[in-house]
Design an enzyme around this catalytic site. Sequence first.
Site, PDB file in Angstrom:
ATOM      1  N   GLN A   1       0.831  -1.204   0.000  1.00  0.00           N
ATOM      2  CA  GLN A   1       0.000   0.000   0.000  1.00  0.00           C
ATOM      3  C   GLN A   1       0.870   1.261   0.000  1.00  0.00           C
ATOM      4  O   GLN A   1       0.556   2.242  -0.684  1.00  0.00           O
ATOM      5  CB  GLN A   1      -0.916  -0.002   1.221  1.00  0.00           C
ATOM      6  CG  GLN A   1      -2.011   1.055   1.196  1.00  0.00           C
ATOM      7  CD  GLN A   1      -3.076   0.757   0.162  1.00  0.00           C
ATOM      8  OE1 GLN A   1      -3.236  -0.381  -0.245  1.00  0.00           O
ATOM      9  NE2 GLN A   1      -3.794   1.780  -0.265  1.00  0.00           N
TER      10      GLN A   1
ATOM     11  N   GLY B   1       2.070   1.917  -3.356  1.00  0.00           N
ATOM     12  CA  GLY B   1       1.015   2.182  -4.329  1.00  0.00           C
ATOM     13  C   GLY B   1       1.121   1.257  -5.534  1.00  0.00           C
ATOM     14  O   GLY B   1       1.357   0.057  -5.402  1.00  0.00           O
ATOM     15  N   GLY B   2       0.966   1.829  -6.714  1.00  0.00           N
ATOM     16  CA  GLY B   2       1.026   1.031  -7.930  1.00  0.00           C
ATOM     17  C   GLY B   2       2.343   0.309  -8.095  1.00  0.00           C
ATOM     18  O   GLY B   2       2.384  -0.831  -8.590  1.00  0.00           O
TER      19      GLY B   2
ATOM     20  N   GLU C   1       3.686 -25.629   9.268  1.00  0.00           N
ATOM     21  CA  GLU C   1       3.996 -26.105  10.623  1.00  0.00           C
ATOM     22  C   GLU C   1       2.884 -25.781  11.619  1.00  0.00           C
ATOM     23  O   GLU C   1       3.127 -25.328  12.733  1.00  0.00           O
ATOM     24  CB  GLU C   1       5.369 -25.584  11.079  1.00  0.00           C
ATOM     25  CG  GLU C   1       6.474 -26.201  10.237  1.00  0.00           C
ATOM     26  CD  GLU C   1       7.868 -25.943  10.747  1.00  0.00           C
ATOM     27  OE1 GLU C   1       8.027 -25.794  11.980  1.00  0.00           O
ATOM     28  OE2 GLU C   1       8.792 -25.908   9.927  1.00  0.00           O
TER      29      GLU C   1
END
Length: 387
Positions: free
Chosen positions: A339, A342-343, A366
């Site tokens: 996030q 971003g892109g 596990e």
Amino acid sequence: MGVERTLPTPEADDLLELVRDLVDKEVRPRAAQGEESAEFPRDLFTLLGESGLLSLPYPSEYGGGDQSYEVYLQVVEELAAGWLAVGLGLSVHTLACYPLASFGSAEQKERLLPGMLGGRLLGAYCLSEAHSGSDAAAMATRAAGTGAGYRIEGAKSWITHGGVADFYTLFARTGPADSGANGISCLHVPAATAGVAADAPERKMGMSASPTAVVRFDGAEVGADALVGERDKGFAIALSALDSGRLGIAACAVGVAQAALDAAVAYAGERRQFGRPIIEHQGLSFLLADMATQVEAARELYLAAARRRDSGRPFAKQAAMAKLFATDTAMKAATDAVQVLGGYGYTRDFPVERFMREAKVLQIVEGTNQIQRVVIGRHLAREDRAG
């Protein structure tokens, strides 16, 4: 990673510096391409062996490093931060060696451990099956007595290093079909044993360079000396091994989380929006502050559990807590790092999308995090009854 650490000895501090240097020069630069090509980096495990890093928590008399779990786990964290396939691989190998190192006979240790710990061999841990993942006591793989040893029939699923390991630490039923946890034994099975073979690796979301495969045992025969510990008493060995293994997964998770945090902070310090670096915007700085706090808390949780283990105190509950919290932290930190970028975070030009894919598996292996909650809850119930 630049993480400030308090280590028990100057030698341990030197060891961590050696590991950081190795990660910077040999491990991290190969991670992205290694995951793209899905090629298992066996040469890096050879290098780890030559550097004495495949045997850290085991006795020096058998080729081990005589290091505490507190130190060993920090090595795992550093390696996982550079490339999870390597950090997790070290944790799995250590797990595979644990039953023989802890429950094997003196003769077995003398004969087998030096090779297992010396870096020439790589191990895998065979417990899960397709229909008995979390319910390991329901396993169907059978090791029937032959008089001279055991004949093994069955298949193990989700085996890290399946097909590339040199030995398998196998749990199989030696008691009656309805014997549950009371009829399971632990066996040391060389990968070259006739009748042992692995399917093609699973096509996974992440960790492509670390093969995970079904390992089949079709009439594989081993001698009586392959039995580790007492016959029909292997389930307790499996659970004991997993307690320590969960700490390895927790350390791996903290490594991935720290790498995600480092990438997010570095990007936020360089990326400018509205005339200043985005790290100076409160909304983003608070997100990073939460990430940093959670990563530090996860690290302290696994280290506290490791210190309990090193001092000989019970640590199963704490290991489950560390695995649960650290892996959830890794997933959140990696998602938040995407996030922040971003892109760009959604592209393979930056590593955070890989961290996000890698973090997910740590919540599963596990013992899923739901199973960790079961383990913790059972300990709390027992403590309440005892109190």
